[in-house]
Design a protein around this motif. Structure first.
Motif, PDB file in Angstrom:
ATOM      1  N   ALA A  52      31.567  42.721  19.206  1.00  0.00           N
ATOM      2  CA  ALA A  52      32.284  42.063  20.310  1.00  0.00           C
ATOM      3  C   ALA A  52      31.326  41.798  21.470  1.00  0.00           C
ATOM      4  CB  ALA A  52      33.447  42.931  20.776  1.00  0.00           C
ATOM      5  N   ALA A  53      30.429  42.744  21.728  1.00  0.00           N
ATOM      6  CA  ALA A  53      29.467  42.559  22.825  1.00  0.00           C
ATOM      7  C   ALA A  53      28.593  41.338  22.549  1.00  0.00           C
ATOM      8  CB  ALA A  53      28.603  43.814  22.985  1.00  0.00           C
ATOM      9  N   LEU A  81      29.154  51.807  36.088  1.00  0.00           N
ATOM     10  CA  LEU A  81      28.056  50.831  36.180  1.00  0.00           C
ATOM     11  C   LEU A  81      27.972  50.032  34.880  1.00  0.00           C
ATOM     12  CD1 LEU A  81      27.503  52.840  38.501  1.00  0.00           C
ATOM     13  CD2 LEU A  81      25.067  52.478  38.117  1.00  0.00           C
ATOM     14  N   LEU A  82      28.126  50.749  33.770  1.00  0.00           N
ATOM     15  CA  LEU A  82      28.085  50.073  32.467  1.00  0.00           C
ATOM     16  C   LEU A  82      29.189  49.027  32.355  1.00  0.00           C
ATOM     17  CD1 LEU A  82      27.037  49.974  29.479  1.00  0.00           C
ATOM     18  CD2 LEU A  82      28.841  51.639  28.965  1.00  0.00           C
ATOM     19  N   LEU A  83      30.403  49.384  32.800  1.00  0.00           N
ATOM     20  CA  LEU A  83      31.535  48.464  32.652  1.00  0.00           C
ATOM     21  C   LEU A  83      31.291  47.139  33.374  1.00  0.00           C
ATOM     22  CD1 LEU A  83      34.578  50.890  33.058  1.00  0.00           C
ATOM     23  CD2 LEU A  83      33.692  49.854  30.953  1.00  0.00           C
ATOM     24  N   GLN A  84      30.457  47.164  34.401  1.00  0.00           N
ATOM     25  CA  GLN A  84      30.191  45.936  35.151  1.00  0.00           C
ATOM     26  C   GLN A  84      29.272  44.973  34.413  1.00  0.00           C
ATOM     27  OE1 GLN A  84      29.467  46.446  39.480  1.00  0.00           O
ATOM     28  NE2 GLN A  84      29.780  48.612  39.069  1.00  0.00           N
ATOM     29  N   VAL A  85      28.546  45.486  33.403  1.00  0.00           N
ATOM     30  CA  VAL A  85      27.528  44.634  32.777  1.00  0.00           C
ATOM     31  C   VAL A  85      27.681  44.465  31.266  1.00  0.00           C
ATOM     32  CG1 VAL A  85      25.815  45.167  34.550  1.00  0.00           C
ATOM     33  CG2 VAL A  85      25.877  46.551  32.458  1.00  0.00           C
ATOM     34  N   LEU A  86      28.436  45.349  30.629  1.00  0.00           N
ATOM     35  CA  LEU A  86      28.502  45.301  29.160  1.00  0.00           C
ATOM     36  C   LEU A  86      29.506  44.238  28.699  1.00  0.00           C
ATOM     37  CD1 LEU A  86      27.651  46.569  26.420  1.00  0.00           C
ATOM     38  CD2 LEU A  86      29.639  48.078  26.635  1.00  0.00           C
ATOM     39  N   PRO A  87      29.048  43.231  27.966  1.00  0.00           N
ATOM     40  CA  PRO A  87      29.996  42.239  27.439  1.00  0.00           C
ATOM     41  C   PRO A  87      30.950  42.918  26.465  1.00  0.00           C
ATOM     42  CG  PRO A  87      27.683  41.547  27.121  1.00  0.00           C
ATOM     43  CD  PRO A  87      27.661  42.982  27.540  1.00  0.00           C
ATOM     44  N   GLY A  88      32.180  42.399  26.383  1.00  0.00           N
ATOM     45  CA  GLY A  88      33.137  43.061  25.484  1.00  0.00           C
ATOM     46  C   GLY A  88      34.274  42.151  25.078  1.00  0.00           C
ATOM     47  N   ALA A 131      19.501  38.689  39.009  1.00  0.00           N
ATOM     48  CA  ALA A 131      18.773  39.727  38.281  1.00  0.00           C
ATOM     49  C   ALA A 131      19.687  40.399  37.272  1.00  0.00           C
ATOM     50  CB  ALA A 131      18.233  40.758  39.264  1.00  0.00           C
ATOM     51  N   ILE A 132      20.976  40.385  37.589  1.00  0.00           N
ATOM     52  CA  ILE A 132      21.958  41.080  36.756  1.00  0.00           C
ATOM     53  C   ILE A 132      23.100  40.096  36.504  1.00  0.00           C
ATOM     54  CG2 ILE A 132      23.217  41.974  38.793  1.00  0.00           C
ATOM     55  CD1 ILE A 132      23.562  44.610  37.242  1.00  0.00           C
ATOM     56  N   ASN A 133      23.744  40.192  35.381  1.00  0.00           N
ATOM     57  CA  ASN A 133      24.944  39.383  35.165  1.00  0.00           C
ATOM     58  C   ASN A 133      26.163  40.301  35.201  1.00  0.00           C
ATOM     59  OD1 ASN A 133      23.704  36.925  35.038  1.00  0.00           O
ATOM     60  ND2 ASN A 133      23.820  36.701  32.810  1.00  0.00           N
ATOM     61  N   CYS A 134      26.967  40.143  36.243  1.00  0.00           N
ATOM     62  CA  CYS A 134      28.176  40.956  36.402  1.00  0.00           C
ATOM     63  C   CYS A 134      29.281  40.255  35.609  1.00  0.00           C
ATOM     64  CB  CYS A 134      28.563  41.040  37.868  1.00  0.00           C
ATOM     65  SG  CYS A 134      27.159  41.490  38.920  1.00  0.00           S
ATOM     66  N   ARG A 135      29.982  41.003  34.795  1.00  0.00           N
ATOM     67  CA  ARG A 135      30.933  40.365  33.879  1.00  0.00           C
ATOM     68  C   ARG A 135      32.086  39.696  34.611  1.00  0.00           C
ATOM     69  NH1 ARG A 135      27.573  39.537  30.391  1.00  0.00           N
ATOM     70  NH2 ARG A 135      29.254  38.581  29.179  1.00  0.00           N
ATOM     71  N   TYR A 136      32.376  40.106  35.846  1.00  0.00           N
ATOM     72  CA  TYR A 136      33.505  39.557  36.607  1.00  0.00           C
ATOM     73  C   TYR A 136      33.063  38.414  37.520  1.00  0.00           C
ATOM     74  CZ  TYR A 136      31.008  42.589  39.679  1.00  0.00           C
ATOM     75  OH  TYR A 136      29.974  43.177  40.369  1.00  0.00           O
ATOM     76  N   CYS A 137      31.811  37.973  37.379  1.00  0.00           N
ATOM     77  CA  CYS A 137      31.251  37.013  38.348  1.00  0.00           C
ATOM     78  C   CYS A 137      32.057  35.715  38.407  1.00  0.00           C
ATOM     79  CB  CYS A 137      29.810  36.682  37.982  1.00  0.00           C
ATOM     80  SG  CYS A 137      29.107  35.484  39.134  1.00  0.00           S
ATOM     81  N   PHE A 138      32.451  35.319  39.611  1.00  0.00           N
ATOM     82  CA  PHE A 138      33.249  34.094  39.739  1.00  0.00           C
ATOM     83  C   PHE A 138      32.408  32.851  39.483  1.00  0.00           C
ATOM     84  CE2 PHE A 138      31.983  32.210  43.844  1.00  0.00           C
ATOM     85  CZ  PHE A 138      31.212  33.228  44.357  1.00  0.00           C
ATOM     86  N   ARG A 139      31.093  33.021  39.472  1.00  0.00           N
ATOM     87  CA  ARG A 139      30.239  31.867  39.156  1.00  0.00           C
ATOM     88  C   ARG A 139      29.678  31.965  37.735  1.00  0.00           C
ATOM     89  NH1 ARG A 139      27.511  31.757  44.812  1.00  0.00           N
ATOM     90  NH2 ARG A 139      29.057  30.584  45.988  1.00  0.00           N
ATOM     91  N   ARG A 140      30.372  32.658  36.827  1.00  0.00           N
ATOM     92  CA  ARG A 140      29.867  32.767  35.451  1.00  0.00           C
ATOM     93  C   ARG A 140      29.645  31.401  34.843  1.00  0.00           C
ATOM     94  NH1 ARG A 140      32.768  37.157  31.849  1.00  0.00           N
ATOM     95  NH2 ARG A 140      32.200  35.664  30.269  1.00  0.00           N
ATOM     96  N   GLU A 141      30.463  30.418  35.258  1.00  0.00           N
ATOM     97  CA  GLU A 141      30.334  29.091  34.649  1.00  0.00           C
ATOM     98  C   GLU A 141      29.927  28.039  35.672  1.00  0.00           C
ATOM     99  OE1 GLU A 141      33.229  28.013  31.679  1.00  0.00           O
ATOM    100  OE2 GLU A 141      34.026  30.035  31.659  1.00  0.00           O
TER     101      GLU A 141
END
Ligand code: SF4
Length: 345
Positions: A52-53, A81-88, A131-141
């Motif tokens: 899934a990741a 911290l992990l939850l903010q970055v781990l794709p799932g 530097a980091i990709n936050c999974r909740y980022c509003f600019r993901r796209e």
């Protein structure tokens, strides 16, 4: 669909050899963890999470600087911290009301590189990468490739800023503006300082948290060396993101006269308790930073599992008022497309 943007390593590679004090953070930017399999292995997590990741990382890549990774608890799949970055897997589930551009920024993009939503200030998309990709980022796209500026487009953005007499403040944003090197940023700040109606320079950045070696002497020099009053708005969501090195970097900025504020995002499973938010406020203050905003999640596609409802959010802030001095209680806000400022909840 994520557009191609230059990796920080490419940005660095295009530049001249870094000064000695800039070498460490630039090396850290070329040595990010980007493979979910490596992340799972390094933290001793259950490999069953991996398929899934990998699927979720296909739409929005994994990016984690190693200094940030070192603060995670090995073997703990619920580490905040992990939850903010781990794709799932939850990112792949459709959710009503969650869209690719939740803030309708495409409608506030008068010239490439500029997002102009509010009176008196605008965002300059200085870099198309973090530097980091936050999974909740509003600019993901966000279409960073349309806003990745050529030399002449930089001039177009600066011309726009010069022509807007009512502007007082330019906010360097991104991506994260601090993935640019100090030489580029010093040049940009020099151009902005020459615009007579500006009096403040703001940076929105997560880099001092995720890779504190980025706070170089050169950074402090360009940030505090112009006539523009410097404000740095940090993005930190959990007290455990602040270790000794982060604290030292923030105190260095504070000692140089930079106003330091923090905006956190309220995230289910990460910081949705009075204890976690109180600890964050105290840790920020011990580093010279005032909590400023607690943001309700922007409803970006793939982030629904992080959402906290408004009633719970209000209760949390009420709890904070009972346990912290008023100056450590952030304002609970939401951004609503088309509004002239953030909306208090
Ligand atoms: S640092 Fe900010 S802009 Fe970058 S991915 Fe995280 S939330 Fe998005």
């Amino acid at each position: 669909m994520i557009q191609h943007v230059p990796a920080a390593s490419e940005i660095v590679a295009r530049e001249e050899a870094p000064a000695a004090s800039g070498r460490r953070w630039q090396e850290e930017m070329t040595d990010l963890v980007t493979d979910p399999a490596e992340l799972v292995k390094l933290l001793g997590l259950d490999p069953e999470q991996l398929p899934a990741a990998l699927r979720a990382a296909d739409g929005f890549a994994l990016r984690v600087p190693r200094p940030y990774l070192r603060r995670m608890r090995p073997g703990d799949p619920r580490d905040p911290l992990l939850l903010q970055v781990l794709p799932g897997a939850p990112e792949l589930e459709p959710a009503a009301g969650f869209t690719s551009d939740p803030l309708a920024e495409a409608q506030a993009n008068p010239v490439p590189g500029v997002v102009h939503k509010y009176r008196g200030r605008l965002l300059l998309i200085a870099a198309g990468q973090c530097a980091i990709n936050c999974r909740y980022c509003f600019r993901r796209e966000f279409p960073y490739s349309d806003n990745h500026l050529t030399r002449s487009q930089w001039q177009g953005a600066l011309d726009y800023i010069r022509a807007q007499d009512e502007l007082r403040e330019v906010i360097l944003s991104g991506g994260d503006p601090l993935v640019l090197n100090d030489r580029q940023l010093a040049r940009l700040v020099e151009e902005l300082a020459a615009v007579p109606h500006l009096d403040k320079l703001r940076l929105h950045t997560r880099l001092p948290v995720v890779a504190p070696s980025r706070v170089t002497d050169e950074l402090v020099t360009w940030l505090t060396g112009s006539r523009l009053r410097p404000v740095l708005v940090l993005h930190c969501n959990h007290a455990r993101e602040i270790d000794d090195e982060v604290r030292a970097a923030l105190r260095k900025l504070r000692a140089a006269g930079v106003t330091l504020l923090n905006q956190a995002v309220l995230l289910r499973g990460v910081n949705d308790s009075v204890a976690a938010l109180s600890a964050l406020g105290e840790a920020l203050f011990a580093s010279g930073v005032l909590p400023y905003y607690l943001h309700q999640l922007d409803r970006v596609r793939g982030a629904a599992h992080f959402e906290v409802d408004d009633g719970t959010a209000r209760d949390l802030v009420r709890g904070l008022r009972e346990s912290l001095p008023g100056y450590l209680v952030p304002r609970l806000v939401r951004e609503i497309p088309g509004e002239r400022s953030k909306t208090p909840i």
